[in-house]
Design a protein around this motif. Sequence first.
Motif, PDB file in Angstrom:
ATOM      1  N   ILE A  18       0.825  -1.219   0.000  1.00 52.69           N
ATOM      2  CA  ILE A  18       0.000   0.000   0.000  1.00 52.69           C
ATOM      3  C   ILE A  18       0.860   1.271   0.000  1.00 52.69           C
ATOM      4  O   ILE A  18       0.371   2.363   0.255  1.00 52.69           O
ATOM      5  CB  ILE A  18      -0.992   0.021   1.189  1.00 52.69           C
ATOM      6  CG1 ILE A  18      -0.259  -0.065   2.539  1.00 52.69           C
ATOM      7  CG2 ILE A  18      -2.033  -1.085   1.048  1.00 52.69           C
ATOM      8  CD1 ILE A  18      -1.137   0.209   3.750  1.00 52.69           C
ATOM      9  N   GLY A  19       2.161   1.104  -0.278  1.00 52.94           N
ATOM     10  CA  GLY A  19       3.007   2.283  -0.444  1.00 52.94           C
ATOM     11  C   GLY A  19       3.722   2.758   0.804  1.00 52.94           C
ATOM     12  O   GLY A  19       4.122   3.915   0.877  1.00 52.94           O
ATOM     13  N   VAL A  20       3.886   1.880   1.790  1.00 55.51           N
ATOM     14  CA  VAL A  20       4.711   2.218   2.956  1.00 55.51           C
ATOM     15  C   VAL A  20       6.154   1.876   2.607  1.00 55.51           C
ATOM     16  O   VAL A  20       6.450   0.752   2.218  1.00 55.51           O
ATOM     17  CB  VAL A  20       4.245   1.443   4.218  1.00 55.51           C
ATOM     18  CG1 VAL A  20       5.233   1.629   5.369  1.00 55.51           C
ATOM     19  CG2 VAL A  20       2.845   1.896   4.633  1.00 55.51           C
ATOM     20  N   VAL A  48      -0.247   9.726   5.062  1.00 60.27           N
ATOM     21  CA  VAL A  48       0.233   8.745   6.047  1.00 60.27           C
ATOM     22  C   VAL A  48      -0.951   8.147   6.807  1.00 60.27           C
ATOM     23  O   VAL A  48      -0.999   6.943   7.067  1.00 60.27           O
ATOM     24  CB  VAL A  48       1.251   9.390   7.022  1.00 60.27           C
ATOM     25  CG1 VAL A  48       1.726   8.371   8.060  1.00 60.27           C
ATOM     26  CG2 VAL A  48       2.451   9.946   6.261  1.00 60.27           C
ATOM     27  N   LYS A  49      -1.925   8.997   7.134  1.00 63.16           N
ATOM     28  CA  LYS A  49      -3.106   8.512   7.863  1.00 63.16           C
ATOM     29  C   LYS A  49      -3.865   7.462   7.043  1.00 63.16           C
ATOM     30  O   LYS A  49      -4.358   6.475   7.590  1.00 63.16           O
ATOM     31  CB  LYS A  49      -4.028   9.694   8.190  1.00 63.16           C
ATOM     32  CG  LYS A  49      -5.066   9.367   9.248  1.00 63.16           C
ATOM     33  CD  LYS A  49      -5.884  10.592   9.609  1.00 63.16           C
ATOM     34  CE  LYS A  49      -6.965  10.204  10.606  1.00 63.16           C
ATOM     35  NZ  LYS A  49      -8.072  11.158  10.640  1.00 63.16           N
ATOM     36  N   GLN A  50      -3.953   7.674   5.727  1.00 63.88           N
ATOM     37  CA  GLN A  50      -4.637   6.703   4.862  1.00 63.88           C
ATOM     38  C   GLN A  50      -3.981   5.329   4.983  1.00 63.88           C
ATOM     39  O   GLN A  50      -4.663   4.307   5.089  1.00 63.88           O
ATOM     40  CB  GLN A  50      -4.581   7.163   3.403  1.00 63.88           C
ATOM     41  CG  GLN A  50      -5.562   8.272   3.068  1.00 63.88           C
ATOM     42  CD  GLN A  50      -5.333   8.860   1.673  1.00 63.88           C
ATOM     43  OE1 GLN A  50      -4.310   8.609   1.036  1.00 63.88           O
ATOM     44  NE2 GLN A  50      -6.284   9.659   1.213  1.00 63.88           N
ATOM     45  N   ARG A  51      -2.641   5.304   4.978  1.00 60.51           N
ATOM     46  CA  ARG A  51      -1.918   4.024   5.096  1.00 60.51           C
ATOM     47  C   ARG A  51      -2.176   3.379   6.460  1.00 60.51           C
ATOM     48  O   ARG A  51      -2.399   2.173   6.558  1.00 60.51           O
ATOM     49  CB  ARG A  51      -0.414   4.239   4.927  1.00 60.51           C
ATOM     50  CG  ARG A  51       0.132   4.074   3.528  1.00 60.51           C
ATOM     51  CD  ARG A  51      -0.278   5.171   2.600  1.00 60.51           C
ATOM     52  NE  ARG A  51       0.426   5.143   1.317  1.00 60.51           N
ATOM     53  CZ  ARG A  51       0.397   6.138   0.453  1.00 60.51           C
ATOM     54  NH1 ARG A  51      -0.264   7.254   0.739  1.00 60.51           N
ATOM     55  NH2 ARG A  51       1.029   6.048  -0.711  1.00 60.51           N
ATOM     56  N   LEU A  52      -2.135   4.194   7.508  1.00 60.41           N
ATOM     57  CA  LEU A  52      -2.357   3.652   8.851  1.00 60.41           C
ATOM     58  C   LEU A  52      -3.774   3.092   8.995  1.00 60.41           C
ATOM     59  O   LEU A  52      -3.987   2.045   9.614  1.00 60.41           O
ATOM     60  CB  LEU A  52      -2.109   4.739   9.905  1.00 60.41           C
ATOM     61  CG  LEU A  52      -0.628   5.108  10.127  1.00 60.41           C
ATOM     62  CD1 LEU A  52      -0.522   6.400  10.934  1.00 60.41           C
ATOM     63  CD2 LEU A  52       0.131   3.985  10.828  1.00 60.41           C
ATOM     64  N   GLU A  53      -4.739   3.764   8.404  1.00 59.74           N
ATOM     65  CA  GLU A  53      -6.129   3.283   8.474  1.00 59.74           C
ATOM     66  C   GLU A  53      -6.288   1.954   7.737  1.00 59.74           C
ATOM     67  O   GLU A  53      -7.000   1.056   8.205  1.00 59.74           O
ATOM     68  CB  GLU A  53      -7.085   4.335   7.903  1.00 59.74           C
ATOM     69  CG  GLU A  53      -7.311   5.500   8.860  1.00 59.74           C
ATOM     70  CD  GLU A  53      -8.102   6.641   8.243  1.00 59.74           C
ATOM     71  OE1 GLU A  53      -8.344   6.621   7.004  1.00 59.74           O
ATOM     72  OE2 GLU A  53      -8.483   7.567   8.991  1.00 59.74           O
ATOM     73  N   HIS A  83       6.393   8.386  -4.878  1.00 57.43           N
ATOM     74  CA  HIS A  83       4.928   8.499  -4.789  1.00 57.43           C
ATOM     75  C   HIS A  83       4.450   9.685  -5.619  1.00 57.43           C
ATOM     76  O   HIS A  83       4.831  10.824  -5.355  1.00 57.43           O
ATOM     77  CB  HIS A  83       4.500   8.697  -3.332  1.00 57.43           C
ATOM     78  CG  HIS A  83       4.964   7.605  -2.414  1.00 57.43           C
ATOM     79  ND1 HIS A  83       4.354   6.377  -2.368  1.00 57.43           N
ATOM     80  CD2 HIS A  83       5.997   7.555  -1.525  1.00 57.43           C
ATOM     81  CE1 HIS A  83       4.974   5.615  -1.483  1.00 57.43           C
ATOM     82  NE2 HIS A  83       5.978   6.301  -0.964  1.00 57.43           N
ATOM     83  N   ASP A  84       3.591   9.400  -6.586  1.00 59.33           N
ATOM     84  CA  ASP A  84       3.061  10.474  -7.440  1.00 59.33           C
ATOM     85  C   ASP A  84       2.360  11.559  -6.619  1.00 59.33           C
ATOM     86  O   ASP A  84       2.416  12.741  -6.957  1.00 59.33           O
ATOM     87  CB  ASP A  84       2.066   9.897  -8.463  1.00 59.33           C
ATOM     88  CG  ASP A  84       2.784   9.128  -9.563  1.00 59.33           C
ATOM     89  OD1 ASP A  84       4.026   9.248  -9.657  1.00 59.33           O
ATOM     90  OD2 ASP A  84       2.116   8.392 -10.305  1.00 59.33           O
ATOM     91  N   GLU A  85       1.707  11.152  -5.532  1.00 57.63           N
ATOM     92  CA  GLU A  85       0.929  12.122  -4.740  1.00 57.63           C
ATOM     93  C   GLU A  85       1.820  13.167  -4.063  1.00 57.63           C
ATOM     94  O   GLU A  85       1.349  14.231  -3.664  1.00 57.63           O
ATOM     95  CB  GLU A  85       0.088  11.393  -3.685  1.00 57.63           C
ATOM     96  CG  GLU A  85       0.895  10.697  -2.614  1.00 57.63           C
ATOM     97  CD  GLU A  85       0.192   9.477  -2.046  1.00 57.63           C
ATOM     98  OE1 GLU A  85      -0.787   9.648  -1.296  1.00 57.63           O
ATOM     99  OE2 GLU A  85       0.635   8.356  -2.341  1.00 57.63           O
ATOM    100  N   PHE A  86       3.121  12.864  -3.906  1.00 56.52           N
ATOM    101  CA  PHE A  86       4.033  13.815  -3.272  1.00 56.52           C
ATOM    102  C   PHE A  86       4.836  14.645  -4.280  1.00 56.52           C
ATOM    103  O   PHE A  86       5.581  15.544  -3.878  1.00 56.52           O
ATOM    104  CB  PHE A  86       5.011  13.105  -2.324  1.00 56.52           C
ATOM    105  CG  PHE A  86       4.352  12.439  -1.150  1.00 56.52           C
ATOM    106  CD1 PHE A  86       3.245  13.007  -0.536  1.00 56.52           C
ATOM    107  CD2 PHE A  86       4.838  11.243  -0.649  1.00 56.52           C
ATOM    108  CE1 PHE A  86       2.632  12.399   0.543  1.00 56.52           C
ATOM    109  CE2 PHE A  86       4.241  10.628   0.433  1.00 56.52           C
ATOM    110  CZ  PHE A  86       3.133  11.197   1.034  1.00 56.52           C
TER     111      PHE A  86
END
Length: 378
Positions: free
Chosen positions: A17-19, A109-114, A258-261
Amino acid sequence: MNVEQLKMDLIEYAKSIGVDKIGFTTASPFQEMKNRLKRQQELNYQSGFEEEDIDKRTEPKKLLPEGESIIAIALAYPSKMKNPPTGKKGERRGIFARASWGLDYHVAVKQRLELMEQWLRERVPNVSVKSMVDTGELVDRAVAERAGIGWSGKNCSIITPEFGSYVYLGEMITNIPFPPDSPIENECGDCRLCLDVCPTGALVEPGQLNAKRCIAFITQTKDVVPDEFRTKIGNRVYGCDTCQTVCPKNKGKTNWIHDEFLPDPELAKPLLVPLLKLSNKEFKNKFGTIAGSWRGKKPIQRNAILALAHFKEQSAVPELIELLKKDERPVIRGTSAWALGKIGGKKAKDALLEAYHQEKDEEVLREIKKGLELVERD
């Protein structure tokens, strides 16, 4: 429950999941960090943005009484921009710190933790979890260090062998007794580049930061910037990366993962003058998805004014005069007055003299006087 196997499976899932890095540690207290925080408090080095209760920041079981272990994660973010725009006379640009490029990291980061919480709930009945990113109680850096994500550098950043210090951190306390990982060796050695180049001397000693002198903090305050820091801010409109960019461990770490960053260059290096005119709605629409927007537009606009003064940008004088005359916010009027004095010239001087006779706010009047003194020196 085979906790060793669960740990290996969670590591695999986290990567999917991208961690970029994951580590595990116990939920025992962070005694060394507690001592350091107490010392920081005694010296009045805190920024004021932190959780005030030091016990909550260093004792995980105060946050989750049944906690047995902590999962630490890291996501790498870019250190370089593709096709960065160049500022020039008449079109000066500011810069947001790299931690504010792309999507707000609190969200990412919160999305990954969830997702990881959901994964654990599906596999472990009666699992308890408490996750946090940056604004949580625990000190992310202390957790990441003990979990083996990286070592704590002299610049107060976690430095990873793979991505340097350009990583976002998050953690999850859980009642699952995961086997802990070992911390990794500190590789700073005798290097003290970060301490030597800090523009304001905020790094008072290795690993000890006076947050009140840190440009990253100063750019996020909402008041008038103290005189001694105004010329140190340069064209930074949010944050400061100096102690990271000089670090030898960051050399060659571009981290285009990561494209989002990946930053929108026009947001990461925005034109300064247009920033001065944004309404709250326009600011939110344009910058609302980046971490640097969390304090609203006023600090960004104040910093943009200081950046124009830094460049001595004559073409911005009409806009600064407009702010001095008409802006409702004393901080913006006052900063504009000082900037006009720094830029200098007849138009700036005339505007300052006129404002001096019309201004009612004592703080703004003080700034107008400073502006006039600077003009006279010019």
